[in-house]
Design an enzyme around this catalytic site. Structure first.
Site, PDB file in Angstrom:
ATOM      1  CG  ASP A 160      36.357  18.513 -61.250  1.00  0.00           C
ATOM      2  OD1 ASP A 160      36.252  17.304 -61.538  1.00  0.00           O
ATOM      3  OD2 ASP A 160      35.612  19.396 -61.731  1.00  0.00           O
ATOM      4  CG  ASP A 214      33.176  21.145 -64.308  1.00  0.00           C
ATOM      5  OD1 ASP A 214      33.086  20.272 -65.189  1.00  0.00           O
ATOM      6  OD2 ASP A 214      34.012  21.112 -63.393  1.00  0.00           O
TER       7      ASP A 214
HETATM    8  C1  LIG Z   1      44.143  15.509 -67.522  1.00  0.00           C
HETATM    9  C2  LIG Z   1      42.779  15.941 -66.973  1.00  0.00           C
HETATM   10  C3  LIG Z   1      41.610  15.468 -67.541  1.00  0.00           C
HETATM   11  C4  LIG Z   1      40.373  15.866 -67.038  1.00  0.00           C
HETATM   12  C5  LIG Z   1      40.328  16.736 -65.971  1.00  0.00           C
HETATM   13  C6  LIG Z   1      39.047  17.185 -65.450  1.00  0.00           C
HETATM   14  N1  LIG Z   1      38.895  17.697 -64.239  1.00  0.00           N
HETATM   15  O1  LIG Z   1      37.623  18.037 -64.114  1.00  0.00           O
HETATM   16  C7  LIG Z   1      37.029  17.810 -65.294  1.00  0.00           C
HETATM   17  C8  LIG Z   1      35.627  18.255 -65.542  1.00  0.00           C
HETATM   18  C9  LIG Z   1      34.869  17.383 -66.477  1.00  0.00           C
HETATM   19  C10 LIG Z   1      33.994  16.566 -65.610  1.00  0.00           C
HETATM   20  O2  LIG Z   1      34.433  15.274 -65.676  1.00  0.00           O
HETATM   21  C11 LIG Z   1      34.130  17.065 -64.209  1.00  0.00           C
HETATM   22  N2  LIG Z   1      34.891  18.307 -64.293  1.00  0.00           N
HETATM   23  N3  LIG Z   1      37.871  17.253 -66.144  1.00  0.00           N
HETATM   24  C12 LIG Z   1      41.500  17.194 -65.397  1.00  0.00           C
HETATM   25  C13 LIG Z   1      42.706  16.803 -65.911  1.00  0.00           C
HETATM   26  F1  LIG Z   1      43.866  17.224 -65.391  1.00  0.00           F
END
Ligand SMILES: Cc1ccc(-c2noc([C@H]3C[C@@H](O)CN3)n2)cc1F
Length: 329
Positions: free
Chosen positions: A35, A219
Site C-alpha cells: 500500500d 495509491d
Molecule cells: C480490508 C482492507 C481495508 C482497507 C485497505 C486499504 N489498504 O490501503 C488502502 C488505501 C486507502 C488509504 O487508507 C491508504 N491506501 N486501504 C486494505 C484492506 F485489505
C-alpha cells in the site's frame, strides 16, 4: 542490490493485489497487500484474537529466532474506508522479492476491524508510503522500503499492476521493457506520508487533453480511480446507461456498454486507461449491471489514482529524487 516480487489480483475485480512476504527465521511466508498510501507493515499474528484470525496466515514471533519485541511500542491505524487495526511491535528479518531487511519493524495485530477479518486473502499490509506516515508510538518506525533504499542499486521501486494477470513490484531498478511508452516524471510530495503529485489534465475517449491540474495520490492500496465530480460526469455523459446507484454508492451501467477510454496527463506523458479497464465488475455475481472503475472523490477530499489508473502504467516511485514516473503500458 535489487528485489523483484510478483503480485497477483486477489479476485476477478482486481480488488487488491497480493504479494508474498517472508518474515522471521525460519521464514514465515504471508500474503500481504502493498500500500503506497500508508506507511506501516502490519500482520495478522499469534496475538490476533482467534475469532478474528481464522482463515488468515499468521506470523508467530515466538517461532522466529530473529524476532525481538520492541518493548513499549504500540500502533493503531485507520484506512480510507474506515477499516482499522492496532497492536504491538516486533523487529525481525523481512524479505521481499529476495531482498532482506534485517531489522524491520513488524507490527503485530492484537485487534483488526471486520473488513480485515473478512478479507481472508490477505494477512496484513506493507506500507510503501513515506516514513512520516508511520503510526508506531512512542517512536515511529521506518517502512521496509525506507530501510532498504540505501542498500538498493537505486532508491526507487516500480509497480506494474495488471488486470487479471501477474504483475510485479521491483525494488532498486526500472525494467523499462514492462512499458510501451516513455517514462514521464513529476515531483512527488511525501509530506503527508503518501505519494502526492499533480496531473496536468484529462480527456475522454481519446479527445484532446483538457488542461486541468488534478492533485492526488498514487495509491496501490485503493482499488478505484477517484476524481472530482466534474471529471466523473464528463466521462459518464458518454455512457448511455450510466446512473448513480445509492446502494452500490457509485455509478453503475449496463455491462454490455462499450466504455470510452480515459486519459490523464502527467510528467509530459499521457496515460490512457482503456474502456475495459474502467468496467470493474458486475455489481453481483451474474448481474448485467456493472460498477465503474472511475468514481467520485467528492466526499473523501482527496483524489486517488488507485489500481484502475495504475494498471494502465508502469509507475516509478523514486524516493531518491522525490518524484513519480509514469509510462503507458
Ligand atoms: C480490508 C482492507 C481495508 C482497507 C485497505 C486499504 N489498504 O490501503 C488502502 C488505501 C486507502 C488509504 O487508507 C491508504 N491506501 N486501504 C486494505 C484492506 F485489505
Amino acid at each position: 542490490q535489487t528485489g523483484s516480487a510478483n503480485t497477483n489480483p486477489s479476485d476477478s475485480a482486481d480488488d487488491e493485489y497480493i504479494t508474498s512476504v517472508s518474515i522471521g527465521t525460519p521464514a514465515q511466508v504471508l500474503p500481504l497487500d502493498f500500500d503506497t498510501g500508508s506507511s506501516d507493515l502490519w500482520v495478522f499474528s499469534s496475538e490476533t484474537p482467534k475469532s478474528s484470525a481464522s482463515g488468515h496466515t499468521l506470523y508467530s514471533p515466538s517461532k522466529s529466532s530473529t524476532a525481538k519485541k520492541l518493548s513499549g511500542s504500540t500502533w493503531s491505524i485507520e484506512y480510507g474506508d474506515k477499516s482499522s487495526s492496532s497492536g504491538d511491535v516486533y523487529t525481525d528479518v523481512v524479505t521481499i522479492g529476495g531482498f532482506s531487511v534485517k531489522t524491520q519493524a513488524v507490527e503485530s495485530a492484537t485487534k483488526v476491524s471486520t473488513q480485515f477479518v473478512q478479507d481472508t486473502v490477505i494477512s496484513g499490509l506493507v506500507g510503501l508510503g513515506f516514513d512520516v506516515g508511520n503510526q508506531v508510538s512512542p517512536r515511529p518506525q521506518k517502512t521496509w522500503f525506507s530501510n532498504a533504499a540505501n542498500s538498493l542499486a537505486e532508491p526507487l521501486f516500480t509497480a506494474d499492476l495488471r488486470h487479471q494477470e501477474t504483475g510485479s513490484y521491483n525494488f532498486g531498478f526500472i525494467d523499462t521493457s514492462l512499458a510501451k511508452g516513455t517514462i514521464g516524471y513529476t515531483p512527488a510530495d511525501g509530506s503527508e506520508g503518501y505519494w502526492g503529485f499533480t496531473a496536468t489534465g484529462y480527456s475522454v475517449g481519446g479527445a484532446k487533453l483538457n488542461r486541468n491540474s488534478i492533485t492526488g495520490i498514487a495509491d496501490t492500496g485503493t482499488t478505484l480511480l477517484l476524481l472530482p465530480d466534474n471529471i466523473v460526469d464528463a466521462y459518464y455523459n458518454n455512457v448511455e446507461s450510466a446512473q448513480y446507484d445509492d446502494s452500490q454508492e457509485g455509478v453503475v451501467f449496463d455491462c454490455s456498454e462499450d466504455l470510452p477510454s480515459f486519459s490523464f496527463g502527467v510528467g509530459g506523458q499521457t496515460i490512457t486507461i482503456s474502456g475495459d479497464l474502467l468496467n470493474l465488475t458486475p455489481i453481483e455475481e451474474g448481474s448485467s449491471t456493472c460498477f465503474g472503475g472511475l468514481q467520485s472523490s467528492a466526499d473523501i477530499g482527496i483524489n486517488i489514482f488507485g489500481d484502475v489508473a495504475l494498471k494502465a502504467a508502469l509507475v516509478v516511485f523514486d524516493l531518491g529524487n522525490e518524484r513519480l514516473g509514469w509510462a503507458q503500458k
